[in-house]
Design a protein around this motif. Structure first.
Motif, PDB file in Angstrom:
ATOM      1  N   ALA A 174       0.853  -1.192   0.000  1.00  0.00           N
ATOM      2  CA  ALA A 174       0.000   0.000   0.000  1.00  0.00           C
ATOM      3  C   ALA A 174       0.889   1.243   0.000  1.00  0.00           C
ATOM      4  N   PHE A 175       1.750   1.310  -1.002  1.00  0.00           N
ATOM      5  CA  PHE A 175       2.736   2.387  -1.032  1.00  0.00           C
ATOM      6  C   PHE A 175       2.085   3.756  -1.127  1.00  0.00           C
ATOM      7  N   GLN A 176       0.854   3.834  -1.702  1.00  0.00           N
ATOM      8  CA  GLN A 176       0.208   5.139  -1.814  1.00  0.00           C
ATOM      9  C   GLN A 176      -0.076   5.728  -0.430  1.00  0.00           C
ATOM     10  N   GLY A 177      -0.463   4.871   0.523  1.00  0.00           N
ATOM     11  CA  GLY A 177      -0.684   5.346   1.881  1.00  0.00           C
ATOM     12  C   GLY A 177       0.605   5.798   2.534  1.00  0.00           C
ATOM     13  N   THR A 178       1.670   5.037   2.326  1.00  0.00           N
ATOM     14  CA  THR A 178       2.978   5.415   2.870  1.00  0.00           C
ATOM     15  C   THR A 178       3.437   6.728   2.271  1.00  0.00           C
ATOM     16  N   ARG A 179       3.230   6.884   0.980  1.00  0.00           N
ATOM     17  CA  ARG A 179       3.654   8.108   0.294  1.00  0.00           C
ATOM     18  C   ARG A 179       2.863   9.317   0.801  1.00  0.00           C
ATOM     19  N   PHE A 180       1.569   9.136   1.033  1.00  0.00           N
ATOM     20  CA  PHE A 180       0.763  10.225   1.577  1.00  0.00           C
ATOM     21  C   PHE A 180       1.331  10.700   2.913  1.00  0.00           C
ATOM     22  N   VAL A 181       1.684   9.770   3.783  1.00  0.00           N
ATOM     23  CA  VAL A 181       2.225  10.116   5.098  1.00  0.00           C
ATOM     24  C   VAL A 181       3.626  10.711   4.965  1.00  0.00           C
ATOM     25  N   LYS A 182       4.416  10.170   4.069  1.00  0.00           N
ATOM     26  CA  LYS A 182       5.776  10.659   3.871  1.00  0.00           C
ATOM     27  C   LYS A 182       5.772  12.126   3.420  1.00  0.00           C
ATOM     28  N   ASN A 222      -6.387  -0.258   0.373  1.00  0.00           N
ATOM     29  CA  ASN A 222      -5.768  -0.109  -0.942  1.00  0.00           C
ATOM     30  C   ASN A 222      -6.510   0.949  -1.750  1.00  0.00           C
ATOM     31  N   ILE A 223      -5.992   1.221  -2.945  1.00  0.00           N
ATOM     32  CA  ILE A 223      -6.560   2.274  -3.776  1.00  0.00           C
ATOM     33  C   ILE A 223      -7.968   1.913  -4.237  1.00  0.00           C
ATOM     34  N   GLY A 224      -8.239   0.628  -4.444  1.00  0.00           N
ATOM     35  CA  GLY A 224      -9.574   0.212  -4.856  1.00  0.00           C
ATOM     36  C   GLY A 224     -10.628   0.566  -3.825  1.00  0.00           C
ATOM     37  N   GLU A 225     -10.318   0.334  -2.566  1.00  0.00           N
ATOM     38  CA  GLU A 225     -11.261   0.673  -1.495  1.00  0.00           C
ATOM     39  C   GLU A 225     -11.449   2.180  -1.381  1.00  0.00           C
ATOM     40  N   LEU A 226     -10.370   2.940  -1.554  1.00  0.00           N
ATOM     41  CA  LEU A 226     -10.484   4.399  -1.492  1.00  0.00           C
ATOM     42  C   LEU A 226     -11.347   4.917  -2.637  1.00  0.00           C
ATOM     43  N   HIS A 227     -11.127   4.399  -3.848  1.00  0.00           N
ATOM     44  CA  HIS A 227     -11.955   4.784  -4.992  1.00  0.00           C
ATOM     45  C   HIS A 227     -13.433   4.469  -4.733  1.00  0.00           C
ATOM     46  N   GLU A 228     -13.710   3.331  -4.150  1.00  0.00           N
ATOM     47  CA  GLU A 228     -15.094   2.926  -3.909  1.00  0.00           C
ATOM     48  C   GLU A 228     -15.789   3.879  -2.937  1.00  0.00           C
ATOM     49  N   LEU A 229     -15.102   4.273  -1.878  1.00  0.00           N
ATOM     50  CA  LEU A 229     -15.677   5.232  -0.930  1.00  0.00           C
ATOM     51  C   LEU A 229     -15.951   6.566  -1.614  1.00  0.00           C
ATOM     52  N   THR A 271      -4.432   9.499  -7.145  1.00  0.00           N
ATOM     53  CA  THR A 271      -3.931   8.867  -8.346  1.00  0.00           C
ATOM     54  C   THR A 271      -2.432   9.050  -8.432  1.00  0.00           C
ATOM     55  N   GLN A 272      -1.778   8.203  -9.191  1.00  0.00           N
ATOM     56  CA  GLN A 272      -0.362   8.363  -9.530  1.00  0.00           C
ATOM     57  C   GLN A 272      -0.214   8.646 -11.029  1.00  0.00           C
ATOM     58  N   ARG A 273      -1.328   8.691 -11.748  1.00  0.00           N
ATOM     59  CA  ARG A 273      -1.278   8.746 -13.202  1.00  0.00           C
ATOM     60  C   ARG A 273      -1.232  10.170 -13.729  1.00  0.00           C
ATOM     61  N   ILE A 274      -0.430  10.383 -14.765  1.00  0.00           N
ATOM     62  CA  ILE A 274      -0.366  11.687 -15.410  1.00  0.00           C
ATOM     63  C   ILE A 274      -1.708  12.048 -16.034  1.00  0.00           C
ATOM     64  N   THR A 275      -2.514  11.038 -16.356  1.00  0.00           N
ATOM     65  CA  THR A 275      -3.846  11.266 -16.917  1.00  0.00           C
ATOM     66  C   THR A 275      -4.848  11.679 -15.853  1.00  0.00           C
ATOM     67  N   GLY A 276      -4.436  11.742 -14.605  1.00  0.00           N
ATOM     68  CA  GLY A 276      -5.315  12.163 -13.532  1.00  0.00           C
ATOM     69  C   GLY A 276      -6.456  11.186 -13.326  1.00  0.00           C
ATOM     70  N   ALA A 277      -7.677  11.695 -13.407  1.00  0.00           N
ATOM     71  CA  ALA A 277      -8.854  10.867 -13.154  1.00  0.00           C
ATOM     72  C   ALA A 277      -9.322  10.096 -14.382  1.00  0.00           C
ATOM     73  N   MET A 324       4.780  16.792  -3.694  1.00  0.00           N
ATOM     74  CA  MET A 324       4.114  15.688  -4.373  1.00  0.00           C
ATOM     75  C   MET A 324       5.182  14.758  -4.969  1.00  0.00           C
ATOM     76  N   ILE A 325       5.334  13.569  -4.402  1.00  0.00           N
ATOM     77  CA  ILE A 325       6.414  12.666  -4.791  1.00  0.00           C
ATOM     78  C   ILE A 325       6.172  12.104  -6.187  1.00  0.00           C
ATOM     79  N   GLY A 326       7.196  12.201  -7.024  1.00  0.00           N
ATOM     80  CA  GLY A 326       7.162  11.607  -8.347  1.00  0.00           C
ATOM     81  C   GLY A 326       8.376  10.727  -8.561  1.00  0.00           C
TER      82      GLY A 326
END
Length: 419
Positions: free
Chosen positions: A209-217, A267-274, A285-291, A313-315
Motif C-alpha cells: 500500500a505504497f500510496q498510503g505510505t507516500r501520503f504520510v511521507k 488499498n486504492i480500490g477501497e479508497l476509490h469505492e468510498l 492517483t499516480q497517473r499523469i492522466t489524472g482521473a 508531491m512525490i514523483g
C-alpha cells in the motif's frame, strides 16, 4: 580516398539522426550474449513470465494487449502475466536463493518492481545485470536524470529499466466541490478535515500500500520544513526529530476522519469505492492522466478531476528487473526493450488504453517522425480530467531512501493505528 571526401563522409554520418544509426551497434550486448541479435534468437519461441501487481483490470488489459500482441507477432514470444504482490515475488526469489536455485532454473523472468523491493534484491545480489543500458531502446532513456538513475535514493546501476513515470496527486468530484475550495497543502488539508468531519480518509500505510505510505511521507516533508533535507543517505536523527510531530498531526485528525479513524482503506480500490459512493470527498492517483483512466473504467464519477498540492508531491519512475535465476532471460530482455519503444510509450499515456502513466523515456531523444507524432498526440489526449501540468510539475519532489519507508509503515501502525 582523398582527405576531403573522407571528411565529408564522416560529417554526413555524424549528421544522421540517432534513429538511423543501429542502436545495437552502439552499445555492448547484455551480459551472457554476444549481440542483440543473439538475444532475439534465444528468445524465439520462449514464454516470458512477467510477475507484476495485478490489482487493476485496466492495467492488466493494457499489458496483455500492448505488449502481448507485438511479442507474439514480432518475436514469437508468449507473454505470461502472473498477478502477485511485489513483496511476495521478492520473497519467492529470496526463497529460491536460499534453496540454491541458480542458473536458469528460477520461476520469475521479469518483475514490475518498486524501490524498496529493488533495494532488497540488489543488496542481496539476486538480480541479473547490469543490462538496462545494453538494450537498443535504452538510447531513449535519460540516464543522467537523478530521478531515474536513483530509485529510493539508491543507484540503479543498470540493474533495472524504466517503464513509466508517476506522481502522487489527488482527485475530487467537480459536481460536489469547487476548485477554489481545494486544499493545496497539508496545513490546508488539516483545516479542511476539521471543517468537514467524516469526509476524508487515506490508505493505511504498509507493504503493498505504497500510496498510503507516500501520503504520510509527504506530510512529513511539509511539517519538517521541506523535502530537500531528506535526500541522501538515511538519517535516523533527522527522522527521530520530526516523526513525533507527524504522529501528533495524524492522530489529531482521527475524530474527524471517515468512521472516526477507527478503520482505514487497505488499498486504492477501497479508497476509490468510498469516493465513488459519495462517502468521502477525495481519492488519489499516480497517473499523469489524472482521473481519466478511472473514469473510463467506471470506477469513479465522470465529473472527477485531478488536482495537486503546491509542493511535496512525490514523483518517480517505475521499473522492471530480471532476477539472477530467470529461466528466460532473453525473452525478458526483449520485453524490457519493447516497453521502451516510442510507439508503446505513446500508447501508455492515452487514457482509454487503461494505463495512464507518464513516459519512461525522454521524448526529446526520439527523432522518427511517426514516433514523434504519436507521442505528441498522446500528450494532447489527457483532457480536463488531468491536473494542471504546470502546477503538478512545480510540486514535484523525489522519493527518499528506502529505510524511511520501513520506519514510517511500522511507526504509523504503532503510533496511529494502534495508538
Amino acid at each position: 580516398m582523398n582527405k576531403k571526401k573522407l571528411l565529408l563522409i564522416l560529417l554526413l554520418l555524424l549528421a544522421l539522426p540517432l534513429s538511423l544509426v543501429s542502436a545495437q551497434d552502439m552499445m555492448d550486448p547484455p551480459p551472457g550474449f554476444d549481440s542483440w541479435d543473439a538475444v532475439v534468437a534465444a528468445a524465439d519461441g520462449a514464454t516470458v513470465n512477467w510477475y507484476m501487481w495485478g490489482g487493476s483490470d485496466s492495467i492488466n488489459g493494457f499489458v496483455d494487449t500492448i505488449y502481448g500482441g507485438p511479442l507474439a507477432e514480432e518475436y514469437n514470444i508468449t507473454l505470461n502475466r502472473v498477478p502477485a504482490n511485489t513483496i511476495d515475488i521478492v520473497n519467492q526469489v529470496l526463497s529460491e536463493a536460499e534453496a540454491g536455485v541458480t542458473g536458469d532454473d528460477g520461476t520469475v523472468d521479469l518483475i514490475w518492481i518498486n524501490g524498496e523491493n529493488f533495494f532488497t534484491l540488489k543488496q542481496a545480489d539476486l538480480l541479473y545485470g547490469p543490462w538496462a543500458e545494453n538494450v537498443p531502446n535504452s538510447v531513449y532513456v535519460n540516464w543522467d536524470n537523478p530521478a531515474l538513475n536513483l530509485d529510493f535514493g539508491r543507484p540503479v546501476e543498470g540493474m533495472e529499466s524504466p517503464w513509466s513515470g508517476a506522481q502522487f496527486h489527488f482527485i475530487y468530484d467537480s459536481a460536489r466541490m469547487s476548485a477554489d475550495d481545494l486544499p493545496r497543502s497539508y496545513a490546508e488539508l488539516d483545516e479542511w478535515i476539521s471543517m468537514n468531519p467524516g469526509r476524508f480518509t487515506y490508505i493505511a500505510p504498509g507493504p503493498g500500500a505504497f500510496q498510503g505510505t507516500r501520503f504520510v511521507k509527504q506530510a512529513l516533508f511539509e511539517i519538517s520544513g521541506g523535502q530537500a533535507q531528506w535526500v541522501g543517505d538515511f538519517n535516523q536523527e533527522l527522522y527521530d526529530e520530526h516523526a513525533p510531530a507527524l504522529w501528533d498531526m495524524l492522530n489529531s485528525w482521527e475524530e474527524n476522519l471517515w468512521r472516526g479513524g477507527e478503520t482505514y482503506p487497505a488499498n486504492i480500490g477501497e479508497l476509490h469505492e468510498l469516493f465513488a459512493n459519495g462517502e468521502i470527498d477525495f481519492t488519489l492517483t499516480q497517473r499523469i492522466t489524472g482521473a481519466a483512466v478511472d473514469i473510463e473504467s467506471g470506477l469513479i464519477p465522470p465529473s472527477s478531476r485531478a488536482f495537486s498540492f503546491d509542493d511535496n508531491m512525490i514523483g518517480d519512475f517505475n521499473y522492471v528487473a530480471i532476477p539472477y535465476n530467470a529461466p528466460n532471460k532473453a525473452a525478458a530482455l526483449v520485453l524490457a526493450d519493447l516497453i521502451l519503444r516510442p510507439d508503446r510509450q505513446a500508447l501508455q499515456v492515452v487514457p482509454e488504453n487503461g494505463f495512464g502513466l507518464a513516459y519512461g523515456i525522454d521524448v526529446s531523444r526520439v527523432s522518427d517522425p511517426d514516433d514523434v507524432a504519436a507521442l505528441q498526440a498522446a500528450s494532447e489526449s489527457l483532457g480536463d480530467a488531468a491536473a494542471d501540468p504546470a502546477r503538478l510539475a512545480g510540486a514535484l519532489v523525489s522519493d527518499i531512501a528506502a529505510e524511511y519507508q520501513v520506519l514510517i509503515e511500522a511507526d504509523w501502525e504503532a503510533n496511529v493505528l494502534q495508538g
